[in-house]
Design a protein around this motif. Structure first.
Motif, PDB file in Angstrom:
ATOM      1  N   LEU A 256     -26.390 -42.599  69.319  1.00 37.69           N
ATOM      2  CA  LEU A 256     -26.946 -43.914  69.574  1.00 37.69           C
ATOM      3  C   LEU A 256     -28.472 -43.829  69.524  1.00 37.69           C
ATOM      4  CD1 LEU A 256     -24.748 -45.094  72.587  1.00 37.69           C
ATOM      5  CD2 LEU A 256     -24.600 -45.899  70.223  1.00 37.69           C
ATOM      6  N   PRO A 257     -29.142 -44.929  69.168  1.00 38.70           N
ATOM      7  CA  PRO A 257     -30.608 -44.920  69.138  1.00 38.70           C
ATOM      8  C   PRO A 257     -31.187 -45.096  70.536  1.00 38.70           C
ATOM      9  CG  PRO A 257     -29.807 -47.078  68.503  1.00 38.70           C
ATOM     10  CD  PRO A 257     -28.587 -46.215  68.711  1.00 38.70           C
ATOM     11  N   GLU A 258     -32.465 -44.782  70.684  1.00 35.14           N
ATOM     12  CA  GLU A 258     -33.125 -44.969  71.968  1.00 35.14           C
ATOM     13  C   GLU A 258     -33.094 -46.435  72.379  1.00 35.14           C
ATOM     14  OE1 GLU A 258     -37.504 -44.168  74.069  1.00 35.14           O
ATOM     15  OE2 GLU A 258     -37.113 -43.510  72.012  1.00 35.14           O
ATOM     16  N   PRO A 279     -18.790 -49.859  75.704  1.00 33.43           N
ATOM     17  CA  PRO A 279     -18.367 -49.227  74.451  1.00 33.43           C
ATOM     18  C   PRO A 279     -19.057 -47.878  74.251  1.00 33.43           C
ATOM     19  CG  PRO A 279     -19.967 -50.956  73.997  1.00 33.43           C
ATOM     20  CD  PRO A 279     -19.654 -51.029  75.470  1.00 33.43           C
ATOM     21  N   SER A 280     -18.322 -46.921  73.757  1.00 34.39           N
ATOM     22  CA  SER A 280     -18.889 -45.618  73.421  1.00 34.39           C
ATOM     23  C   SER A 280     -19.552 -45.671  72.049  1.00 34.39           C
ATOM     24  CB  SER A 280     -17.784 -44.566  73.406  1.00 34.39           C
ATOM     25  OG  SER A 280     -16.914 -44.792  72.291  1.00 34.39           O
ATOM     26  N   PHE A 281     -20.274 -44.605  71.715  1.00 37.82           N
ATOM     27  CA  PHE A 281     -20.854 -44.521  70.372  1.00 37.82           C
ATOM     28  C   PHE A 281     -19.765 -44.565  69.305  1.00 37.82           C
ATOM     29  CE2 PHE A 281     -20.061 -40.049  71.460  1.00 37.82           C
ATOM     30  CZ  PHE A 281     -19.535 -39.534  70.279  1.00 37.82           C
ATOM     31  N   VAL A 282     -18.550 -44.133  69.639  1.00 36.51           N
ATOM     32  CA  VAL A 282     -17.455 -44.131  68.669  1.00 36.51           C
ATOM     33  C   VAL A 282     -17.085 -45.558  68.272  1.00 36.51           C
ATOM     34  CG1 VAL A 282     -15.085 -43.383  68.232  1.00 36.51           C
ATOM     35  CG2 VAL A 282     -16.606 -41.955  69.602  1.00 36.51           C
ATOM     36  N   ALA A 283     -17.158 -46.480  69.221  1.00 35.29           N
ATOM     37  CA  ALA A 283     -16.876 -47.884  68.903  1.00 35.29           C
ATOM     38  C   ALA A 283     -17.913 -48.433  67.924  1.00 35.29           C
ATOM     39  CB  ALA A 283     -16.855 -48.715  70.177  1.00 35.29           C
ATOM     40  N   PHE A 284     -19.172 -48.073  68.117  1.00 36.01           N
ATOM     41  CA  PHE A 284     -20.217 -48.512  67.187  1.00 36.01           C
ATOM     42  C   PHE A 284     -20.020 -47.875  65.805  1.00 36.01           C
ATOM     43  CE2 PHE A 284     -22.241 -49.348  71.278  1.00 36.01           C
ATOM     44  CZ  PHE A 284     -22.767 -50.622  71.066  1.00 36.01           C
ATOM     45  N   GLU A 285     -19.550 -46.630  65.779  1.00 29.05           N
ATOM     46  CA  GLU A 285     -19.247 -46.002  64.492  1.00 29.05           C
ATOM     47  C   GLU A 285     -18.161 -46.784  63.759  1.00 29.05           C
ATOM     48  OE1 GLU A 285     -20.248 -41.263  65.154  1.00 29.05           O
ATOM     49  OE2 GLU A 285     -18.367 -42.047  65.963  1.00 29.05           O
ATOM     50  N   GLY A 286     -17.158 -47.258  64.503  1.00 27.37           N
ATOM     51  CA  GLY A 286     -16.113 -48.057  63.881  1.00 27.37           C
ATOM     52  C   GLY A 286     -16.657 -49.329  63.264  1.00 27.37           C
ATOM     53  N   TYR A 287     -17.497 -50.022  64.003  1.00 25.51           N
ATOM     54  CA  TYR A 287     -18.074 -51.269  63.480  1.00 25.51           C
ATOM     55  C   TYR A 287     -18.931 -50.994  62.247  1.00 25.51           C
ATOM     56  CZ  TYR A 287     -20.191 -55.902  63.461  1.00 25.51           C
ATOM     57  OH  TYR A 287     -20.595 -57.166  63.096  1.00 25.51           O
ATOM     58  N   ASP A 288     -19.777 -49.978  62.326  1.00 19.92           N
ATOM     59  CA  ASP A 288     -20.643 -49.645  61.187  1.00 19.92           C
ATOM     60  C   ASP A 288     -19.841 -49.227  59.964  1.00 19.92           C
ATOM     61  OD1 ASP A 288     -23.020 -50.255  62.448  1.00 19.92           O
ATOM     62  OD2 ASP A 288     -23.422 -48.191  63.092  1.00 19.92           O
ATOM     63  N   VAL A 323     -19.816 -34.135  51.113  1.00 20.61           N
ATOM     64  CA  VAL A 323     -19.495 -35.560  50.995  1.00 20.61           C
ATOM     65  C   VAL A 323     -20.789 -36.379  50.988  1.00 20.61           C
ATOM     66  CG1 VAL A 323     -17.325 -35.165  52.198  1.00 20.61           C
ATOM     67  CG2 VAL A 323     -19.316 -35.946  53.499  1.00 20.61           C
ATOM     68  N   TRP A 324     -20.658 -37.663  50.638  1.00 18.73           N
ATOM     69  CA  TRP A 324     -21.781 -38.575  50.798  1.00 18.73           C
ATOM     70  C   TRP A 324     -22.046 -38.740  52.287  1.00 18.73           C
ATOM     71  CZ3 TRP A 324     -24.776 -40.510  46.933  1.00 18.73           C
ATOM     72  CH2 TRP A 324     -24.291 -40.388  45.619  1.00 18.73           C
ATOM     73  N   GLN A 325     -23.289 -38.573  52.694  1.00 15.99           N
ATOM     74  CA  GLN A 325     -23.626 -38.491  54.117  1.00 15.99           C
ATOM     75  C   GLN A 325     -24.684 -39.519  54.487  1.00 15.99           C
ATOM     76  OE1 GLN A 325     -22.629 -36.086  56.754  1.00 15.99           O
ATOM     77  NE2 GLN A 325     -23.673 -37.713  57.895  1.00 15.99           N
ATOM     78  N   TRP A 326     -24.462 -40.241  55.608  1.00 16.04           N
ATOM     79  CA  TRP A 326     -25.562 -41.016  56.170  1.00 16.04           C
ATOM     80  C   TRP A 326     -26.551 -40.018  56.766  1.00 16.04           C
ATOM     81  CZ3 TRP A 326     -25.376 -44.499  61.175  1.00 16.04           C
ATOM     82  CH2 TRP A 326     -26.638 -45.070  61.364  1.00 16.04           C
ATOM     83  N   ALA A 327     -27.711 -39.933  56.181  1.00 17.98           N
ATOM     84  CA  ALA A 327     -28.702 -38.940  56.612  1.00 17.98           C
ATOM     85  C   ALA A 327     -29.956 -39.650  57.148  1.00 17.98           C
ATOM     86  CB  ALA A 327     -29.071 -38.028  55.445  1.00 17.98           C
ATOM     87  N   TRP A 328     -30.098 -39.807  58.433  1.00 19.63           N
ATOM     88  CA  TRP A 328     -29.186 -39.305  59.469  1.00 19.63           C
ATOM     89  C   TRP A 328     -29.051 -40.352  60.567  1.00 19.63           C
ATOM     90  CZ3 TRP A 328     -26.286 -35.153  58.710  1.00 19.63           C
ATOM     91  CH2 TRP A 328     -26.711 -34.196  57.802  1.00 19.63           C
ATOM     92  N   PRO A 329     -27.890 -40.431  61.224  1.00 24.22           N
ATOM     93  CA  PRO A 329     -27.765 -41.293  62.393  1.00 24.22           C
ATOM     94  C   PRO A 329     -28.621 -40.767  63.545  1.00 24.22           C
ATOM     95  CG  PRO A 329     -25.611 -40.600  61.564  1.00 24.22           C
ATOM     96  CD  PRO A 329     -26.633 -39.746  60.887  1.00 24.22           C
ATOM     97  N   PRO A 330     -28.977 -41.628  64.481  1.00 21.69           N
ATOM     98  CA  PRO A 330     -29.697 -41.146  65.664  1.00 21.69           C
ATOM     99  C   PRO A 330     -28.798 -40.252  66.516  1.00 21.69           C
ATOM    100  CG  PRO A 330     -29.022 -43.418  65.970  1.00 21.69           C
ATOM    101  CD  PRO A 330     -28.692 -43.074  64.542  1.00 21.69           C
ATOM    102  N   VAL A 346     -30.776 -40.737  79.027  1.00 27.38           N
ATOM    103  CA  VAL A 346     -31.033 -39.902  77.859  1.00 27.38           C
ATOM    104  C   VAL A 346     -31.970 -38.773  78.247  1.00 27.38           C
ATOM    105  CG1 VAL A 346     -31.959 -39.861  75.518  1.00 27.38           C
ATOM    106  CG2 VAL A 346     -30.664 -41.841  76.314  1.00 27.38           C
ATOM    107  N   LEU A 347     -31.592 -37.551  77.889  1.00 29.62           N
ATOM    108  CA  LEU A 347     -32.363 -36.371  78.244  1.00 29.62           C
ATOM    109  C   LEU A 347     -33.175 -35.823  77.075  1.00 29.62           C
ATOM    110  CD1 LEU A 347     -29.515 -34.479  80.158  1.00 29.62           C
ATOM    111  CD2 LEU A 347     -31.244 -36.006  81.142  1.00 29.62           C
ATOM    112  N   TYR A 348     -32.714 -36.078  75.852  1.00 31.14           N
ATOM    113  CA  TYR A 348     -33.292 -35.418  74.673  1.00 31.14           C
ATOM    114  C   TYR A 348     -32.869 -36.217  73.463  1.00 31.14           C
ATOM    115  CZ  TYR A 348     -35.074 -30.958  72.630  1.00 31.14           C
ATOM    116  OH  TYR A 348     -35.811 -29.984  72.004  1.00 31.14           O
ATOM    117  N   GLY A 349     -33.685 -36.278  72.451  1.00 32.06           N
ATOM    118  CA  GLY A 349     -33.329 -37.037  71.260  1.00 32.06           C
ATOM    119  C   GLY A 349     -33.836 -36.397  69.989  1.00 32.06           C
ATOM    120  N   GLY A 350     -33.270 -36.867  68.863  1.00 30.79           N
ATOM    121  CA  GLY A 350     -33.679 -36.329  67.579  1.00 30.79           C
ATOM    122  C   GLY A 350     -33.139 -37.148  66.449  1.00 30.79           C
TER     123      GLY A 350
END
Length: 350
Positions: A256-258, A279-288, A323-330, A346-350
């Motif tokens: 997920l993004p900041e 919703p978890s990040f997995v739910a957002f992955e489904g929508y995307d 495979v074709w990759q979304w480069a890169w999700p948050p 959130v403790l750390y991000g990249g």
């Protein structure tokens, strides 16, 4: 990609096969969130005049069952496949989809080697495991943990994660200790014997992971040991229900993004209403997944350029990923707040 010709006709319904773990031993909670995101994406697409119909199949975390579902769905004439959470299952689906020449957009599995070699028909939204788990290792090192123990179940996915962590830790002067057991009582003794200051749970069975958390936190000798779960178990409400406040303060990876996009905020509200919980990040992955599929099925994965719930989605060829990759999700390292376990920090991000 070579989708069936029917979606190109005005008013035609795009039939899509959705592969989701909805029964044990699959991670049912993750499957439920993934399906909720997919279904909301389909409903929103229909309001915009794009008719999509999902044919849902339960993989139950079983590669053979998933491959059989792919063959069944191909026989029904679906234009594409989407979904899946478990990496080992997604790898089997990707191989079969590529052999059939059927587009497959993998929503949530992270194993780097999703296919044995370059694949034209397969794309992925989740980041490669090497990217997220290397970030997790950096978080541990920056927090002062140089000796990290892992309690891992046997699978290609957990073995790949162990290798990524070991290599990243070693590159910065750290050390990874692979424990010989996932027995809740024995793990604590192994941590003490090796002098580890952090324990990572590479375990797909929620009950086994939860039992280890309880055993470690009940042992006063291990009060300073950090417990982590990079695969994301603490993201789900079931973790909190099982462990209560004991499930807080356990860092994990989430995608997920900041700050959410405007679309992400709106979709988050709708998903919460649908799921009855955050919703978890997995739910957002489904929508995307639905957004990206609608944006690229007829022209190829390389043409996708859509505003998703977590940022702009474009697929590319990435070294080391076939495979074709979304480069890169948050990517975030987050934890449930020990003060209020219903909230995340959130403790750390990249």
């Amino acid at each position: 990609m070579n989708p069936s010709p029917s979606p190109a006709r005005p008013g035609a319904v795009l039939r899509v096969g959705a592969l989701v773990p909805l029964s044990p031993p699959g991670w049912v909670e993750a499957g439920r969130h993934l399906l909720a995101g997919l279904e909301l994406g389909v409903r929103d697409a229909s309001r915009e005049g794009r008719a999509i119909e999902l044919a849902v199949r339960d993989t139950a975390a079983d590669p053979a069952r998933a491959v059989a579902a792919v063959d069944e769905l191909a026989g029904l004439g679906v234009a594409a496949l989407v979904g899946e959470y478990h990496s080992v299952v997604a790898r089997a689906v990707a191989a079969r989809a590529e052999a059939l020449g059927m587009p497959f957009l993998c929503s949530s599995a992270v194993l780097d080697a999703l296919t044995e070699g370059p694949a034209e028909h397969v794309a992925r939204l989740a980041p490669a495991q090497s990217r997220g788990w290397s970030l997790n290792a950096d978080f541990l090192l920056d927090a002062g943990h140089r000796r990290v123990a892992v309690a891992a179940q046997e699978s290609v996915y957990w073995a790949a994660g162990t290798r990524i962590l070991r290599e990243r830790l070693a590159a910065r002067g750290g050390d990874l200790i692979a424990l010989d057991t996932v027995d809740a009582q024995a793990v604590g003794e192994e941590i003490l014997r090796h002098g580890a200051t952090a324990l990572l749970l590479l375990i797909g069975t929620p009950e086994t992971a939860a039992s280890i958390v309880e055993a470690v936190r009940d042992d006063a000798r291990l009060s300073g040991v950090l417990i982590g779960a990079p695969a994301g178990q603490p993201e789900f409400a079931g973790w909190l229900a099982r462990l209560g406040s004991g499930g807080a303060g356990i860092p994990f990876l989430r995608y997920l993004p900041e700050r959410p996009t405007a679309l992400g905020e709106r979709v988050g509200r709708d998903l919460r209403a649908e799921l009855g919980e955050a919703p978890s990040f997995v739910a957002f992955e489904g929508y995307d997944t639905v957004l990206a599929l609608a944006g690229g099925l007829s022209r190829g994965w390389g043409s996708v350029d859509v505003a998703g719930t977590r940022g702009r989605i474009r697929f590319a060829r990435v070294p080391g990923v076939g495979v074709w990759q979304w480069a890169w999700p948050p990517i975030q390292v987050a934890e449930r707040d020990p003060v209020d376990p219903s909230r995340f920090r959130v403790l750390y991000g990249g």
